[in-house]
Design a protein around this motif. Structure first.
Motif, PDB file in Angstrom:
ATOM      1  N   ASN A   7      10.081 -34.148  15.952  1.00 54.77           N
ATOM      2  CA  ASN A   7       9.101 -35.190  15.743  1.00 54.77           C
ATOM      3  C   ASN A   7       8.401 -34.952  14.407  1.00 54.77           C
ATOM      4  OD1 ASN A   7       7.278 -37.435  16.639  1.00 54.77           O
ATOM      5  ND2 ASN A   7       5.740 -35.798  16.510  1.00 54.77           N
ATOM      6  N   THR A   8       8.237 -36.013  13.625  1.00 56.64           N
ATOM      7  CA  THR A   8       7.580 -35.892  12.326  1.00 56.64           C
ATOM      8  C   THR A   8       6.359 -36.789  12.271  1.00 56.64           C
ATOM      9  OG1 THR A   8       9.680 -35.403  11.230  1.00 56.64           O
ATOM     10  CG2 THR A   8       7.854 -36.104   9.831  1.00 56.64           C
ATOM     11  N   ALA A   9       5.217 -36.199  11.917  1.00 57.12           N
ATOM     12  CA  ALA A   9       3.969 -36.943  11.792  1.00 57.12           C
ATOM     13  C   ALA A   9       3.018 -36.160  10.892  1.00 57.12           C
ATOM     14  CB  ALA A   9       3.330 -37.170  13.158  1.00 57.12           C
ATOM     15  N   GLN A  10       2.257 -36.863  10.082  1.00 53.84           N
ATOM     16  CA  GLN A  10       1.249 -36.273   9.203  1.00 53.84           C
ATOM     17  C   GLN A  10       1.817 -35.158   8.329  1.00 53.84           C
ATOM     18  OE1 GLN A  10      -2.713 -35.632  10.984  1.00 53.84           O
ATOM     19  NE2 GLN A  10      -1.929 -36.572  12.879  1.00 53.84           N
ATOM     20  N   GLY A  11       3.060 -35.359   7.866  1.00 54.07           N
ATOM     21  CA  GLY A  11       3.665 -34.395   6.957  1.00 54.07           C
ATOM     22  C   GLY A  11       4.268 -33.186   7.626  1.00 54.07           C
ATOM     23  N   VAL A  12       4.240 -33.142   8.959  1.00 55.17           N
ATOM     24  CA  VAL A  12       4.736 -31.974   9.703  1.00 55.17           C
ATOM     25  C   VAL A  12       5.930 -32.381  10.561  1.00 55.17           C
ATOM     26  CG1 VAL A  12       4.184 -30.184  11.395  1.00 55.17           C
ATOM     27  CG2 VAL A  12       2.432 -30.963   9.775  1.00 55.17           C
ATOM     28  N   MET A  13       7.055 -31.695  10.378  1.00 57.38           N
ATOM     29  CA  MET A  13       8.186 -31.854  11.278  1.00 57.38           C
ATOM     30  C   MET A  13       8.087 -30.787  12.358  1.00 57.38           C
ATOM     31  SD  MET A  13      12.341 -31.549  10.729  1.00 57.38           S
ATOM     32  CE  MET A  13      12.605 -33.193  10.050  1.00 57.38           C
ATOM     33  N   GLU A  14       7.918 -31.223  13.598  1.00 51.70           N
ATOM     34  CA  GLU A  14       7.891 -30.292  14.725  1.00 51.70           C
ATOM     35  C   GLU A  14       9.305 -30.135  15.278  1.00 51.70           C
ATOM     36  OE1 GLU A  14       4.912 -31.107  17.706  1.00 51.70           O
ATOM     37  OE2 GLU A  14       3.687 -32.198  16.246  1.00 51.70           O
ATOM     38  N   ILE A  15       9.780 -28.909  15.337  1.00 47.99           N
ATOM     39  CA  ILE A  15      11.085 -28.593  15.919  1.00 47.99           C
ATOM     40  C   ILE A  15      10.819 -27.750  17.163  1.00 47.99           C
ATOM     41  CG2 ILE A  15      13.305 -27.456  15.593  1.00 47.99           C
ATOM     42  CD1 ILE A  15      13.032 -27.917  12.604  1.00 47.99           C
ATOM     43  N   GLN A  16      11.137 -28.311  18.315  1.00 45.28           N
ATOM     44  CA  GLN A  16      10.809 -27.645  19.578  1.00 45.28           C
ATOM     45  C   GLN A  16      12.071 -27.295  20.363  1.00 45.28           C
ATOM     46  OE1 GLN A  16       9.517 -30.030  22.906  1.00 45.28           O
ATOM     47  NE2 GLN A  16       7.937 -28.544  23.466  1.00 45.28           N
ATOM     48  N   PHE A  17      12.192 -26.020  20.744  1.00 46.26           N
ATOM     49  CA  PHE A  17      13.231 -25.638  21.695  1.00 46.26           C
ATOM     50  C   PHE A  17      12.903 -26.317  23.014  1.00 46.26           C
ATOM     51  CE2 PHE A  17      12.975 -21.813  18.893  1.00 46.26           C
ATOM     52  CZ  PHE A  17      14.252 -21.903  18.341  1.00 46.26           C
ATOM     53  N   ASN A  18      13.866 -27.022  23.578  1.00 43.48           N
ATOM     54  CA  ASN A  18      13.576 -27.838  24.755  1.00 43.48           C
ATOM     55  C   ASN A  18      14.633 -27.628  25.840  1.00 43.48           C
ATOM     56  OD1 ASN A  18      12.165 -29.868  26.261  1.00 43.48           O
ATOM     57  ND2 ASN A  18      13.757 -31.332  25.683  1.00 43.48           N
ATOM     58  N   ARG A  19      14.772 -26.377  26.242  1.00 41.42           N
ATOM     59  CA  ARG A  19      15.704 -26.036  27.321  1.00 41.42           C
ATOM     60  C   ARG A  19      14.998 -25.043  28.256  1.00 41.42           C
ATOM     61  NH1 ARG A  19      21.216 -22.646  27.033  1.00 41.42           N
ATOM     62  NH2 ARG A  19      22.416 -23.750  28.619  1.00 41.42           N
ATOM     63  N   PRO A  20      13.857 -25.419  28.759  1.00 39.58           N
ATOM     64  CA  PRO A  20      13.024 -24.469  29.513  1.00 39.58           C
ATOM     65  C   PRO A  20      13.680 -23.915  30.767  1.00 39.58           C
ATOM     66  CG  PRO A  20      12.211 -26.714  29.756  1.00 39.58           C
ATOM     67  CD  PRO A  20      13.231 -26.747  28.662  1.00 39.58           C
ATOM     68  N   ASP A  21      14.603 -24.679  31.380  1.00 42.89           N
ATOM     69  CA  ASP A  21      15.262 -24.190  32.584  1.00 42.89           C
ATOM     70  C   ASP A  21      16.157 -22.980  32.297  1.00 42.89           C
ATOM     71  OD1 ASP A  21      16.778 -26.129  31.111  1.00 42.89           O
ATOM     72  OD2 ASP A  21      18.275 -26.099  32.710  1.00 42.89           O
ATOM     73  N   LYS A  22      16.532 -22.824  31.015  1.00 41.64           N
ATOM     74  CA  LYS A  22      17.332 -21.676  30.585  1.00 41.64           C
ATOM     75  C   LYS A  22      16.538 -20.785  29.626  1.00 41.64           C
ATOM     76  CE  LYS A  22      21.147 -22.838  32.741  1.00 41.64           C
ATOM     77  NZ  LYS A  22      21.740 -21.997  33.815  1.00 41.64           N
ATOM     78  N   LYS A  23      15.208 -20.864  29.730  1.00 46.13           N
ATOM     79  CA  LYS A  23      14.309 -20.092  28.861  1.00 46.13           C
ATOM     80  C   LYS A  23      14.602 -20.338  27.380  1.00 46.13           C
ATOM     81  CE  LYS A  23      13.455 -16.469  32.292  1.00 46.13           C
ATOM     82  NZ  LYS A  23      13.466 -15.019  32.604  1.00 46.13           N
ATOM     83  N   ASN A  24      14.999 -21.567  27.096  1.00 42.10           N
ATOM     84  CA  ASN A  24      15.282 -21.997  25.731  1.00 42.10           C
ATOM     85  C   ASN A  24      16.360 -21.155  25.054  1.00 42.10           C
ATOM     86  OD1 ASN A  24      13.413 -24.102  25.854  1.00 42.10           O
ATOM     87  ND2 ASN A  24      11.749 -22.817  25.110  1.00 42.10           N
ATOM     88  N   ALA A  25      17.288 -20.607  25.839  1.00 39.52           N
ATOM     89  CA  ALA A  25      18.408 -19.858  25.269  1.00 39.52           C
ATOM     90  C   ALA A  25      19.208 -20.800  24.371  1.00 39.52           C
ATOM     91  CB  ALA A  25      19.291 -19.304  26.383  1.00 39.52           C
ATOM     92  N   ILE A  26      19.615 -20.303  23.211  1.00 34.46           N
ATOM     93  CA  ILE A  26      20.191 -21.154  22.172  1.00 34.46           C
ATOM     94  C   ILE A  26      21.709 -21.198  22.270  1.00 34.46           C
ATOM     95  CG2 ILE A  26      20.259 -21.617  19.699  1.00 34.46           C
ATOM     96  CD1 ILE A  26      17.749 -19.887  19.416  1.00 34.46           C
ATOM     97  N   THR A  27      22.248 -22.411  22.311  1.00 37.60           N
ATOM     98  CA  THR A  27      23.689 -22.638  22.366  1.00 37.60           C
ATOM     99  C   THR A  27      24.217 -22.980  20.969  1.00 37.60           C
ATOM    100  OG1 THR A  27      23.429 -25.001  22.774  1.00 37.60           O
ATOM    101  CG2 THR A  27      23.493 -23.542  24.707  1.00 37.60           C
ATOM    102  N   GLU A  28      25.543 -23.030  20.858  1.00 38.82           N
ATOM    103  CA  GLU A  28      26.159 -23.403  19.589  1.00 38.82           C
ATOM    104  C   GLU A  28      25.696 -24.790  19.154  1.00 38.82           C
ATOM    105  OE1 GLU A  28      30.571 -22.866  18.001  1.00 38.82           O
ATOM    106  OE2 GLU A  28      30.429 -24.597  19.346  1.00 38.82           O
ATOM    107  N   GLN A  29      25.637 -25.738  20.091  1.00 38.82           N
ATOM    108  CA  GLN A  29      25.191 -27.089  19.760  1.00 38.82           C
ATOM    109  C   GLN A  29      23.750 -27.094  19.264  1.00 38.82           C
ATOM    110  OE1 GLN A  29      26.815 -29.892  19.427  1.00 38.82           O
ATOM    111  NE2 GLN A  29      24.946 -31.006  18.911  1.00 38.82           N
ATOM    112  N   MET A  30      22.907 -26.261  19.853  1.00 41.22           N
ATOM    113  CA  MET A  30      21.511 -26.184  19.412  1.00 41.22           C
ATOM    114  C   MET A  30      21.418 -25.645  17.990  1.00 41.22           C
ATOM    115  SD  MET A  30      19.831 -24.852  23.003  1.00 41.22           S
ATOM    116  CE  MET A  30      18.151 -24.600  22.418  1.00 41.22           C
TER     117      MET A  30
END
Length: 246
Positions: A7-30
């Protein structure tokens, strides 16, 4: 919904890990989505600052081991290494808002952030030796620079978990807030920097990082080659087997 929210607003791009059911573990697609987000942020004049976060309960547990085993990084073109290089050389300020688990790359990526704000329950760990692996994201170079050799050795050679106040005392992060206010504090800082003269901010970041950049990128390459080799080791295979048998 995507496992990476942007999400981008007021000059800030927010990048949020959004896989809480897997403790935001990072996949290749992520990793692919993270790389694309940073490339977009670099080109987009509406973005002055990037803010990375997870949820109140978790930043990221690091690599998703199941996905990692299915899609092991075979060379420098692997999505994970594309992300490492893209973030390491990113010219705009990057701020992290961290709470809960920040494991593996969840900690090492903070070395490439310009400001890091945490909640009281933030827990950091770089368990590479525990998995039969080696450090990544130039952490073997940048961590001793940031916190000193003794503390870096304590964290990297033992893989111990440590809390927010130990991280602040060592100089890994900037400030510790309550679990309710850490994100708003980080966002407020990001929005404040976004209002400052753009070129002055970027030149200042470049001046601070240019002494270390060549060595940082070189170390990412060197660690990556050793990391990929260790993925084939019995130590790593046994560690992964033990993890899935829990």
């Amino acid at each position: 919904m995507s496992d990476i929210n942007i999400n981008t607003a007021q000059g800030v791009m927010e990048i949020q890990f959004n896989r809480p059911d897997k403790k935001n573990a990072i996949t290749e697609q992520m990793y692919k989505e993270l790389t694309a987000a940073f490339i977009n942020a670099r080109k987009n004049d509406a973005v002055q600052v990037v803010l990375m976060s997870g949820q109140k309960s978790c930043f990221t547990a690091g690599n998703d081991l199941a996905d990692f085993m299915q899609h092991p990084p075979e060379d420098d073109d692997a999505p994970v290494f594309q992300f490492l290089m893209t973030m390491a050389d990113f010219p705009k300020p990057v701020i992290a808002a961290v709470n809960g688990a920040a494991v593996g790359i969840g900690t090492t990526l903070l070395l490439h952030c310009d400001l890091v704000f945490c909640g009281e329950n933030a827990k950091f760990q770089m368990p590479f030796v525990n998995l039969g692996l080696v450090p990544e994201f130039a952490s073997s170079y940048l961590l001793p620079l940031r916190v000193g050799h003794a503390k870096a050795s304590e964290w990297l050679l033992t893989g111990k978990m440590f809390g927010a106040h130990e991280a602040k005392e060592a100089g890994l992060i900037n400030e510790v807030y309550s679990d309710e206010t850490f994100f708003s504090a980080a966002l407020q800082q990001a929005q404040g920097i976004a209002k400052l003269p753009t070129e002055s901010v970027r030149i200042t970041k470049k001046l601070m990082k240019q002494t270390y950049m060549s060595k940082t990128l070189q170390t990412i390459d060197e660690e990556g080659a050793l990391f990929r080799k260790r993925l084939e080791s019995d130590d790593f295979k046994n560690a992964v087997s033990a993890f899935f048998n829990k």
